[in-house]
Design an enzyme around this catalytic site. Structure first.
Site, PDB file in Angstrom:
ATOM      1  N   HIS A 287     -11.281  -3.442   3.059  1.00  0.00           N
ATOM      2  CA  HIS A 287     -11.239  -3.109   4.488  1.00  0.00           C
ATOM      3  C   HIS A 287     -12.049  -1.863   4.838  1.00  0.00           C
ATOM      4  O   HIS A 287     -12.087  -1.466   5.991  1.00  0.00           O
ATOM      5  CB  HIS A 287      -9.778  -2.891   4.894  1.00  0.00           C
ATOM      6  CG  HIS A 287      -9.187  -1.721   4.164  1.00  0.00           C
ATOM      7  ND1 HIS A 287      -8.956  -1.726   2.796  1.00  0.00           N
ATOM      8  CD2 HIS A 287      -8.834  -0.494   4.582  1.00  0.00           C
ATOM      9  CE1 HIS A 287      -8.487  -0.560   2.428  1.00  0.00           C
ATOM     10  NE2 HIS A 287      -8.395   0.217   3.487  1.00  0.00           N
ATOM     11  N   ASP A 288     -12.662  -1.229   3.851  1.00  0.00           N
ATOM     12  CA  ASP A 288     -13.418   0.006   4.093  1.00  0.00           C
ATOM     13  C   ASP A 288     -14.924  -0.172   4.015  1.00  0.00           C
ATOM     14  O   ASP A 288     -15.667   0.783   4.247  1.00  0.00           O
ATOM     15  CB  ASP A 288     -13.026   1.079   3.062  1.00  0.00           C
ATOM     16  CG  ASP A 288     -11.652   1.669   3.324  1.00  0.00           C
ATOM     17  OD1 ASP A 288     -11.214   1.679   4.490  1.00  0.00           O
ATOM     18  OD2 ASP A 288     -11.011   2.120   2.359  1.00  0.00           O
TER      19      ASP A 288
ATOM     20  N   ASP B 159      -3.078   4.601  -2.394  1.00  0.00           N
ATOM     21  CA  ASP B 159      -4.167   5.104  -1.559  1.00  0.00           C
ATOM     22  C   ASP B 159      -4.577   6.521  -1.964  1.00  0.00           C
ATOM     23  O   ASP B 159      -3.705   7.379  -2.189  1.00  0.00           O
ATOM     24  CB  ASP B 159      -3.687   5.128  -0.095  1.00  0.00           C
ATOM     25  CG  ASP B 159      -4.778   5.540   0.870  1.00  0.00           C
ATOM     26  OD1 ASP B 159      -5.724   4.760   1.041  1.00  0.00           O
ATOM     27  OD2 ASP B 159      -4.671   6.647   1.453  1.00  0.00           O
TER      28      ASP B 159
ATOM     29  N   ASP C 282       0.865  -1.177   0.000  1.00  0.00           N
ATOM     30  CA  ASP C 282       0.000   0.000   0.000  1.00  0.00           C
ATOM     31  C   ASP C 282       0.902   1.228   0.000  1.00  0.00           C
ATOM     32  O   ASP C 282       1.885   1.286   0.743  1.00  0.00           O
ATOM     33  CB  ASP C 282      -0.865  -0.009   1.271  1.00  0.00           C
ATOM     34  CG  ASP C 282      -2.276   0.479   1.008  1.00  0.00           C
ATOM     35  OD1 ASP C 282      -2.408   1.579   0.452  1.00  0.00           O
ATOM     36  OD2 ASP C 282      -3.227  -0.233   1.376  1.00  0.00           O
TER      37      ASP C 282
ATOM     38  N   GLU D 184      -6.387   3.814  -6.056  1.00  0.00           N
ATOM     39  CA  GLU D 184      -7.704   4.027  -5.442  1.00  0.00           C
ATOM     40  C   GLU D 184      -8.164   5.395  -5.936  1.00  0.00           C
ATOM     41  O   GLU D 184      -7.596   6.413  -5.551  1.00  0.00           O
ATOM     42  CB  GLU D 184      -7.595   4.004  -3.918  1.00  0.00           C
ATOM     43  CG  GLU D 184      -8.959   3.988  -3.271  1.00  0.00           C
ATOM     44  CD  GLU D 184      -8.940   4.492  -1.842  1.00  0.00           C
ATOM     45  OE1 GLU D 184      -9.807   4.089  -1.068  1.00  0.00           O
ATOM     46  OE2 GLU D 184      -8.067   5.317  -1.492  1.00  0.00           O
TER      47      GLU D 184
HETATM   48  C1  NOJ Z   1      -8.483   4.906   1.780  1.00  0.00           C
HETATM   49  C2  NOJ Z   1      -8.169   3.735   2.643  1.00  0.00           C
HETATM   50  O1  NOJ Z   1      -8.625   2.567   2.027  1.00  0.00           O
HETATM   51  C3  NOJ Z   1      -8.810   3.995   3.974  1.00  0.00           C
HETATM   52  O2  NOJ Z   1      -8.776   2.859   4.802  1.00  0.00           O
HETATM   53  C4  NOJ Z   1      -8.124   5.178   4.597  1.00  0.00           C
HETATM   54  O3  NOJ Z   1      -8.794   5.523   5.789  1.00  0.00           O
HETATM   55  C5  NOJ Z   1      -8.135   6.383   3.676  1.00  0.00           C
HETATM   56  N1  NOJ Z   1      -7.830   6.059   2.309  1.00  0.00           N
HETATM   57  C6  NOJ Z   1      -7.134   7.417   4.140  1.00  0.00           C
HETATM   58  O4  NOJ Z   1      -5.833   6.975   3.900  1.00  0.00           O
END
Ligand code: NOJ
Length: 551
Positions: free
Chosen positions: A319-320, A202, A100, A251
Site C-alpha cells: 500500500h506504500d 509497522d 498490523d 517492516e
Molecule cells: C509504514 C506504513 O506501511 C505506512 O503506510 C505508514 O505511513 C508508516 N509506516 C507510518 O506508520
C-alpha cells in the site's frame, strides 16, 4: 544448511487494504464485512493468510497508521463483533489473519498523548518523547522526519518539543519507559489471546532513538533507524511472540541483508522482515527504466544472505508503493506479459510470497490530472515542496503521480460496473478508469488471465517442497535483461528464466544448466522456449522448468 519446516513458510499471503477492498454497506469505504464476503474469492485463489492494514480507531491522518485506540475498531470499518465474525469465518475457510501492529507511534488523539500533553508531570508524560529546545530556541536536534520537515513539533502549552518520525499527528512512543512498554505488551497479548494468527509490525526498526546530538552518518534517518540497543526491545517482543504459534513479519527499513539473520534466523526477533532494497529501486522521484542487474542484485543478495540462515518475505507491491506493472513492467503494450513475468520472477524465490490486492489482476497506476485527486499525506506535502522548489504544476504532478502510494490504494476492481463493483457509492478515492477492462469478473473466466496465472503459480508452489524450501542459486548476474535462478532440494531442481524487458533477449546458459534436459512446467507464453545452450526469449517471457536427465 537446510531450512526447517513451518506453516508460514509454506503459506501464501494476501495483503488487504481494507478501505479499498470491498464496501459491503455502500458508504464508499471498504469494511470488515466486505472482507468477509470476499473470503471465498481468496480461498479460490489459494490464499493461506491475509494481512489486513490497520483497522483500529483512528482520526486517519495517515489512513489508520495513527491509532487512537488499539482495542477498538474504526467505525467506518465496522465493530469488534464484526471483526470476531471475520476471524471465525476466515478460520473456517482455512485462512489465517495477520493484524498490523503500529507501536512505534500512536495518534496524537490517543488518550495517552492527550494526557501526556497536559503537563510536565502528568503520569503519561514519558509515554512519549519530549525534550527542551536548544538555548537559541531551536528543536533538540536537526533530524528530518520521514514524511518531511523537522522530526520535532513544539507544544506551546508545556514549552517542549515531542518527536514524530512520521507526521506530527503521529507522536513516537517512548520505548525506554517501562510503563509504556508494559501497556503495549499487554495490548499485544490481548489480541493474541483473541486468536489472531500474527502481526505485521509497522516501522519496527524505528523504536530506538540515538542521543539527540547524533548526526546522521550515511542516511538522514540513521539516528532513529535500527539504532544499537534496539535488540533489547526486539528480544522482549520475540519472547512474547514465542509463547504463541503465530507468524510475525517486521517492516524493517535500515536492516541490511548481512544483519538480517539476526532478525529472522532460528532465534531471530521475527519470522521474516520486509526489506526495502529491491522496492526502493523503482520507488524513486523520477522513475526511468529499471536496471535489471540492480534488481537481481538486490533480490539475490537477500536470497543468499538468508539461505539456510533465515526466511524472506517476498513482495512486489504494497500500500506504500506504486503498482509494479506500471513502475517496473509495461502497463500498455505488454501489460499482461509483464504482470505475469514479475509474478513468476518473485513467486519462486525462497520466502513467503505476499500478493497485494489487485496485483493478481494486474491493476495499474492511476492517470492523475490534478493534485486534488491525491489523498496521501506524504504525497501532497511532496507536491507542495516541489512547487516551492520552483517546479511547474505539470512537473510536480508528473513526479508525484508516478510515485504516490495512492496508486495502490484505488478501489479494488471487481467488475466493469460503476465504481468497479467496489461500492454503489462514490468511493473515498477515485476508481481507476481502466476498471472497465481490468477486473476480477472478466479475468476469472479467461483461461490465460493474470488472475488464473496467479492461481497456477500458487498451486505449483504449494505442491513442491523444492520451490518452498530448496536452496537458491543465481546465474548470469550481469545479464542486463534476464533473471535466471535455480531452486534445489536433494535431487530435484527447478529453473526460473525471466526476461524483464520489452525487447527479445538472448541467453547463453552455463554448463551447469545446459548439460541437462529441462521440462517446461509453467510459463506466460506457450509453447515455452525449451532450454538449449543458447536461447532467445520473447519480451517479458517467463518460464519455470524442472530438471530432467543429463543430455
Ligand atoms: C509504514 C506504513 O506501511 C505506512 O503506510 C505508514 O505511513 C508508516 N509506516 C507510518 O506508520
Amino acid at each position: 544448511m537446510e531450512q526447517t519446516n513451518a506453516w508460514w513458510k509454506e503459506a501464501v499471503g494476501y495483503q488487504i487494504y481494507p478501505r479499498s477492498f470491498y464496501d459491503s454497506n455502500n458508504d464508499g469505504i471498504g469494511d470488515l464485512n466486505g472482507i468477509r464476503e470476499k473470503l471465498p474469492y481468496l480461498v479460490d485463489l489459494g490464499i493461506d493468510f491475509i494481512w489486513i492494514n490497520p483497522i483500529y480507531a483512528s482520526p486517519n491522518v495517515d489512513n489508520g497508521y495513527d491509532i487512537s485506540d488499539y482495542e477498538a475498531i474504526l467505525d467506518e470499518f465496522g465493530t469488534m463483533e464484526e471483526f470476531d465474525l471475520l476471524l471465525e469465518e476466515a478460520h473456517a475457510h482455512g485462512i489465517k489473519i495477520i493484524m498490523d501492529l503500529v507501536i512505534n507511534h500512536s495518534s496524537d488523539q490517543h488518550e495517552w498523548f492527550i494526557e501526556s500533553k497536559k503537563s510536565l508531570d502528568n503520569p503519561y508524560r514519558d509515554y512519549y518523547i519530549w525534550a527542551d529546545g536548544t538555548p537559541d530556541n531551536q528543536p533538540p536536534s536537526k533530524w528530518e522526519s520521514i514524511f518531511g520537515g523537522s522530526i520535532w513539533a513544539y507544544d506551546e502549552e508545556t514549552q517542549q518539543y515531542y518527536m514524530h518520525v512520521f507526521a506530527k499527528e503521529q507522536p513516537d512512543l517512548n520505548w525506554e519507559n517501562e510503563a509504556l512498554k508494559n501497556e503495549v505488551f499487554a495490548m499485544i497479548k490481548r489480541w493474541l489471546d483473541k486468536g489472531i494468527d500474527g502481526f505485521r509490525l509497522d516501522a519496527i526498526s524505528h523504536i530506538k532513538k540515538a542521543p539527540y546530538q547524533t548526526k546522521p552518518a550515511n542516511h538522514p534517518f540513521d539516528p532513529f533507524m535500527n539504532v544499537p540497543g534496539i535488540e533489547t526491545h526486539l528480544e522482549d517482543l520475540r519472547d512474547l511472540f514465542n509463547q504463541y504459534d503465530i507468524m510475525t513479519v517486521g517492516e524493517a527499513s535500515g536492516v541490511s541483508a548481512t544483519q538480517a539473520p539476526k532478525w529472522v534466523g532460528e532465534d531471530g526477533y521475527f519470522n521474516m522482515i520486509f526489506e526495502f532494497d529491491h522496492i526502493s529501486l523503482w520507488n524513486k522521484e523520477e522513475t526511468g527504466n529499471l536496471d535489471v542487474v540492480q534488481l537481481k542484485h538486490a533480490l539475490a543478495t537477500w536470497q543468499l544472505a538468508l539461505d539456510g540462515q533465515g526466511w524472506n518475505a517476498l513482495y512486489m507491491e504494497n500500500h506504500d508503493v506504486p503498482r509494479s506493472v506500471s513502475a517496473f513492467g509495461n502497463d500498455t503494450d505488454y501489460w499482461q506479459e509483464s504482470a505475469k513475468a514479475i509474478a513468476l520472477m518473485y513467486f519462486f524465490l525462497q520466502g513467503t510470497p505476499f500478493i497485494y490486492q489487485g496485483q493478481e489482476i494486474g491493476m495499474t497506476n492511476y492517470p492523475y490530472t490534478s493534485i486534488d485527486e491525491i489523498d496521501a499525506v506524504d504525497s501532497r506535502a511532496f507536491y507542495f515542496r516541489l512547487l516551492e522548489e520552483g517546479r511547474t504544476n505539470e512537473e510536480a504532478l508528473r513526479i508525484v503521480g508516478k510515485t504516490t502510494r495512492d496508486n495502490s490504494r484505488t478501489p479494488m476492481q471487481w467488475t466493469a460496473d460503476k465504481h468497479a463493483g467496489f461500492s454503489k457509492q462514490k468511493p473515498w478515492l477515485l476508481t481507476n478508469p481502466n476498471a472497465v477492462e481490468i477486473n476480477v469478473d472478466r479475468q476469472k473466466d479467461e483461461a490465460e488471465s493474470i488472475l488464473n496465472f496467479y492461481k497456477k503459480l500458487i498451486a505449483v508452489r504449494k505442491n513442491s517442497d523444492t520451490l518452498i524450501y530448496g536452496s537458491f542459486t543465481h546465474y548470469l548476474a550481469k545479464h542486463p535483461q534476464v533473471f535466471v535462478y535455480e531452486r534445489s532440494l536433494a535431487d530435484e531442481h527447478y529453473l526460473v528464466v525471466v526476461n524483464l524487458t520489452e525487447t527479445p533477449a538472448v541467453v547463453e546458459f552455463p554448463e551447469e544448466i545446459s548439460t541437462y534436459h529441462w521440462t517446461p512446467i509453467l510459463g506466460n507464453q506457450t509453447p515455452g522456449t525449451s532450454i538449449e545452450k543458447i536461447i532467445t526469449l520473447n519480451p517479458y517471457e517467463a518460464q519455470l522448468f524442472a530438471r530432467g536427465v543429463a543430455r
